[in-house]
Design an enzyme around this catalytic site. Sequence first.
Site, PDB file in Angstrom:
ATOM      1  N   TYR A  86       4.417   5.865  11.130  1.00 43.10           N
ATOM      2  CA  TYR A  86       4.899   4.530  11.359  1.00 43.10           C
ATOM      3  C   TYR A  86       5.683   3.748  10.479  1.00 43.10           C
ATOM      4  O   TYR A  86       6.050   2.463  10.563  1.00 43.10           O
ATOM      5  CB  TYR A  86       3.452   3.579  11.767  1.00 43.10           C
ATOM      6  CG  TYR A  86       2.608   3.633  10.533  1.00 43.10           C
ATOM      7  CD1 TYR A  86       2.729   2.891   9.404  1.00 43.10           C
ATOM      8  CD2 TYR A  86       1.548   4.465  10.807  1.00 43.10           C
ATOM      9  CE1 TYR A  86       1.661   2.502   8.717  1.00 43.10           C
ATOM     10  CE2 TYR A  86       0.514   4.656   9.768  1.00 43.10           C
ATOM     11  CZ  TYR A  86       0.749   3.742   8.599  1.00 43.10           C
ATOM     12  OH  TYR A  86      -0.213   3.501   7.688  1.00 43.10           O
ATOM     13  N   HIS A  97      -3.628   4.306   4.715  1.00 44.95           N
ATOM     14  CA  HIS A  97      -4.584   3.443   4.867  1.00 44.95           C
ATOM     15  C   HIS A  97      -5.819   4.043   4.572  1.00 44.95           C
ATOM     16  O   HIS A  97      -6.553   3.224   3.456  1.00 44.95           O
ATOM     17  CB  HIS A  97      -4.731   3.008   6.237  1.00 44.95           C
ATOM     18  CG  HIS A  97      -5.824   2.161   6.655  1.00 44.95           C
ATOM     19  ND1 HIS A  97      -5.956   0.686   6.236  1.00 44.95           N
ATOM     20  CD2 HIS A  97      -6.922   2.180   7.346  1.00 44.95           C
ATOM     21  CE1 HIS A  97      -7.108   0.188   6.461  1.00 44.95           C
ATOM     22  NE2 HIS A  97      -8.004   1.233   6.957  1.00 44.95           N
ATOM     23  N   ARG A 134       0.784  -1.252  -0.020  1.00 47.83           N
ATOM     24  CA  ARG A 134      -0.112   0.063  -0.071  1.00 47.83           C
ATOM     25  C   ARG A 134       0.968   1.324  -0.112  1.00 47.83           C
ATOM     26  O   ARG A 134       1.488   1.523   1.096  1.00 47.83           O
ATOM     27  CB  ARG A 134      -1.044   0.063   1.279  1.00 47.83           C
ATOM     28  CG  ARG A 134      -1.617   1.401   1.538  1.00 47.83           C
ATOM     29  CD  ARG A 134      -2.705   1.091   2.587  1.00 47.83           C
ATOM     30  NE  ARG A 134      -2.200   0.758   3.861  1.00 47.83           N
ATOM     31  CZ  ARG A 134      -1.492   1.690   4.804  1.00 47.83           C
ATOM     32  NH1 ARG A 134      -1.267   2.824   4.507  1.00 47.83           N
ATOM     33  NH2 ARG A 134      -0.958   1.033   5.771  1.00 47.83           N
TER      34      ARG A 134
END
Length: 397
Positions: free
Chosen positions: A303, A294, A290
Amino acid sequence: MTVESTAARKTTRRSSGTKRTASASPSTTKKTSTRAAAGATEPEFVQLLTPEGERVQHPDYDIDLSAEELRGLYRDMVLTRRFDSEATSLQRQGELGLWASLLGQEAAQIGSGRALRDDDYVFPTYREHGVAWCRGVDPTNLLGMFRGVNNGGWDPNSNNFHLYTIVLGSQTLHATGYAMGIAKDGADSAVLAYFGDGASSQGDVNESFVFSAVYNAPVVFFCQNNQWAISEPIEKQTRVPLYQRARGFGFPGVRVDGNDVLACLAVTRSALERARRGEGPTLIEAFTYRMAAHTTSDDPTRYRRDAEREAWEAKDPILRLRAYLENEGHADAAFFEELEAESEALGKNVREVVRAMPVPEHMAMFDNVYADGHALVDEERAQFAAYQASFADGEAE
């Protein structure tokens, strides 16, 4: 705007992958002698097109496509990416409440989506915009749902494409039940159920594995392992590669290069044919990434590192197919120019349609929650109405 993302236009290079990728457990997928030497640093998977656009063979999964079919796959991926980027922009401009981007996962979705027959049935999550494209769903209907002006926008039975499912994993149970019904009806069609690596940890998914195996249901589970369940990396979700979980339930699993549209097409087509022959379910793990957040409410820079994304950008699914088309003489400059124009037209149409949609009624979210009303919903409605009234002219700015 170009048909490929700015990041994707960086010079394609061979990458050793991330630390997580390099240390992943090897699969039992047979290794072909034509795999690139750098494959030793990657997890074993079915691959037919390398990141550099080199066509390779696989002893168990291979596919022979015409130049026209290859151009069609490329067109699908480019237009899907353009639609997706336009949706992200519209959300940033306040036209959509939320958007879940598929950036980087085009090959997994287009390859698997084009493996379907018209009579097969699809159960998606909320990110399968490329599969929706393959099934003929109007892209603007997807945006209506994320704008809050419809509850899906299409009839699932018109395209054999179920409504998007926000609750993680529940669609795999729906898919399994539908597949069991197909088998009882004696039809030879199959069901394709999508979910992500994060959803693989849900009880619903594991229950669907149990039922599909026991009842030999004609269903293919397609897991897009994009390496992150929001901010949770894959190594914190499982001790073994996801496709190996199928073995414990009694049916086969296979890992495919999720950035290779040819491999995704070949593997999914094979699994669907197996299901139609009455041989039961298959789990496909599409090993992809990805590249965006998200959803538009997420900040992936908190992160994950830029170096990780850059390594995956070198494996961009669109760039590798373009390299193959150009190297083999399957597409000329005129084709790419025409596609660029088509992409621009698609983007313009999407913008115009979305901006012509009505503004969602704020209080409508409380309607149709319970048929006969509910005290808690009534309380929440009153609180929200008071909040809205606190702004000038009764509307939040």
